[in-house]
Write a protein that holds these residues in place. Structure first.
Motif, PDB file in Angstrom:
ATOM      1  N   ASP A 158       0.911  -1.216  -0.084  1.00  0.00           N
ATOM      2  CA  ASP A 158       0.047   0.094  -0.020  1.00  0.00           C
ATOM      3  C   ASP A 158       0.804   1.341  -0.077  1.00  0.00           C
ATOM      4  O   ASP A 158       0.603   2.288  -0.707  1.00  0.00           O
ATOM      5  CB  ASP A 158      -0.779   0.029   1.272  1.00  0.00           C
ATOM      6  N   ALA A 159       2.034   1.319   0.863  1.00  0.00           N
ATOM      7  CA  ALA A 159       2.846   2.250   0.778  1.00  0.00           C
ATOM      8  C   ALA A 159       3.539   2.639  -0.423  1.00  0.00           C
ATOM      9  O   ALA A 159       3.785   3.777  -0.665  1.00  0.00           O
ATOM     10  CB  ALA A 159       3.458   2.223   2.057  1.00  0.00           C
ATOM     11  N   GLN A 171       2.789   1.822  -3.145  1.00  0.00           N
ATOM     12  CA  GLN A 171       1.753   2.445  -4.375  1.00  0.00           C
ATOM     13  C   GLN A 171       1.712   3.832  -4.208  1.00  0.00           C
ATOM     14  O   GLN A 171       1.757   4.564  -5.149  1.00  0.00           O
ATOM     15  CB  GLN A 171       0.545   1.623  -4.387  1.00  0.00           C
ATOM     16  N   SER A 172       1.453   4.295  -2.938  1.00  0.00           N
ATOM     17  CA  SER A 172       1.210   5.676  -2.894  1.00  0.00           C
ATOM     18  C   SER A 172       2.513   6.429  -3.069  1.00  0.00           C
ATOM     19  O   SER A 172       2.261   7.667  -3.772  1.00  0.00           O
ATOM     20  CB  SER A 172       0.799   5.956  -1.247  1.00  0.00           C
ATOM     21  N   LEU A 173       3.446   6.180  -2.725  1.00  0.00           N
ATOM     22  CA  LEU A 173       4.788   6.720  -2.883  1.00  0.00           C
ATOM     23  C   LEU A 173       5.190   6.852  -4.168  1.00  0.00           C
ATOM     24  O   LEU A 173       5.647   8.037  -4.895  1.00  0.00           O
ATOM     25  CB  LEU A 173       5.864   6.316  -2.325  1.00  0.00           C
ATOM     26  N   PHE A 175       2.888   7.618  -6.950  1.00  0.00           N
ATOM     27  CA  PHE A 175       2.121   8.625  -7.328  1.00  0.00           C
ATOM     28  C   PHE A 175       2.772   9.869  -6.818  1.00  0.00           C
ATOM     29  O   PHE A 175       2.686  10.822  -7.437  1.00  0.00           O
ATOM     30  CB  PHE A 175       0.760   8.484  -7.110  1.00  0.00           C
ATOM     31  N   GLN A 176       3.073  10.047  -5.604  1.00  0.00           N
ATOM     32  CA  GLN A 176       3.606  11.151  -4.939  1.00  0.00           C
ATOM     33  C   GLN A 176       4.987  11.561  -5.727  1.00  0.00           C
ATOM     34  O   GLN A 176       5.087  12.695  -5.971  1.00  0.00           O
ATOM     35  CB  GLN A 176       3.868  11.022  -3.390  1.00  0.00           C
ATOM     36  N   ALA A 209      -2.121   4.955 -13.329  1.00  0.00           N
ATOM     37  CA  ALA A 209      -3.229   4.463 -12.221  1.00  0.00           C
ATOM     38  C   ALA A 209      -3.950   3.672 -13.198  1.00  0.00           C
ATOM     39  O   ALA A 209      -4.568   2.578 -12.490  1.00  0.00           O
ATOM     40  CB  ALA A 209      -4.185   5.948 -12.155  1.00  0.00           C
TER      41      ALA A 209
END
Length: 296
Positions: free
Chosen positions: A120-121, A123-125, A127-128, A146
């Motif tokens: 999860d982390a 994946q978020s990183l 896009f950031q 995405a």
């Protein structure tokens, strides 16, 4: 077989180290709270893998002369997404594999709950990392990544794969599954490199779409061949799992000989596709050969 006049290995080594350094900078240190999660993230990402997806980003960026900052961000983002997918794929509820890149899978080293959060982390990183560049085409990059990651891409392909275990798929069904599961992220890797430029022509995007379609399919066919023919030590992951899990593969559908012939045809078609380009397309040509001839 040799790789024309372009020296692929030095080019690849430079860019593999470039993305490794960039990944190390982007991810929080092991001392940053929550320390265990950050330690597991770095364990899952750093110091392993061929970085094929990052190399695709760099090669496409060279074709369109994209700047270094946004190109590094593209390469980092696709490697973070790829690592996230591997961490989750290895978990007991998915492919249930204890080995990844020659070492214990993330969930074996840190436990299932931490491995879930690692994915999860990461994946978020990813896009950031793209958003932080404020590059002219960053929004387009986010859209491409995405779609490649979601239900019409990698996650959708994994879902189809899970539902298809023990079933005999047609060739068309198998190709659809892998266009999502494997091909979508390979396409995104290439297009993110192209969109790292300030602007990108439709001609380049069309070419890279076709290139990615060929290479996504070739990558999966070679994966299936290696799973059936290589050993665990060579692969750095458990060999022979497709047959044990009764999965439809290009080897089970076509046989080894015809699967190899398909890879050869895809490589030849890709060279034809790039025939009109000068040496700026040499990295793309070399990566195509690497994908089609890899042994692990």
């Amino acid at each position: 077989m040799s790789i024309s006049l372009f020296t692929f290995e030095p080019w690849a080594t430079i860019h593999q180290q470039q993305v490794e350094d960039a990944l190390a900078r982007v991810m929080p240190s092991e001392e940053t709270s929550p320390a265990r999660l950050h330690s597991a993230m770095r364990y899952a990402v750093l110091g392993g893998g061929k970085r094929v997806r990052a190399l695709l980003s760099y090669a496409a960026a060279e074709l369109v002369r994209a700047p270094a900052k946004s190109t590094d961000a593209a390469a980092v983002a696709v490697e973070l997404i790829h690592a996230f997918s591997l961490v989750h794929d290895d978990m007991p509820c998915m492919d249930d594999d204890d080995l990844r890149r020659g070492k214990p899978s993330c969930h074996k080293q840190y436990g299932d709950a931490t491995a879930l959060l690692v994915g999860d982390a990461l994946q978020s990183l990813a896009f950031q990392t793209i958003a932080d560049t404020n590059a002219p085409q960053a929004l387009k990059q986010v859209q491409v990544l995405a779609q490649a990651t979601g239900s019409r891409g990698m996650c959708g392909g994994q879902s189809i794969d899970l539902q298809s275990t023990g079933l005999l798929l047609t060739r068309s069904e198998l190709e659809t599954m892998h266009q999502y599961k494997t091909g979508a992220l390979i396409r995104a890797s290439t297009l993110l490199g192209a969109y790292a430029a300030e602007s990108t022509s439709e001609a380049h995007i069309s070419l890279l779409n076709q290139y990615s379609e060929n290479m996504g399919l070739a990558f999966q066919v070679v994966d299936d061949i290696l799973d059936a023919t290589a050993d665990t030590q060579t692969l750095g992951k458990t060999a022979g799992k497709d047959a044990l899990q009764e999965k439809s593969t290009y080897v089970s559908l076509l046989g080894i000989e015809e699967a190899n012939a398909l890879v050869k045809r895809l490589y030849e078609q890709t060279l034809q596709l790039l025939a009109g380009f000068d040496k700026q397309a040499d990295p793309l040509r070399a990566i195509a050969r690497f994908i089609c001839e890899r042994t692990s």
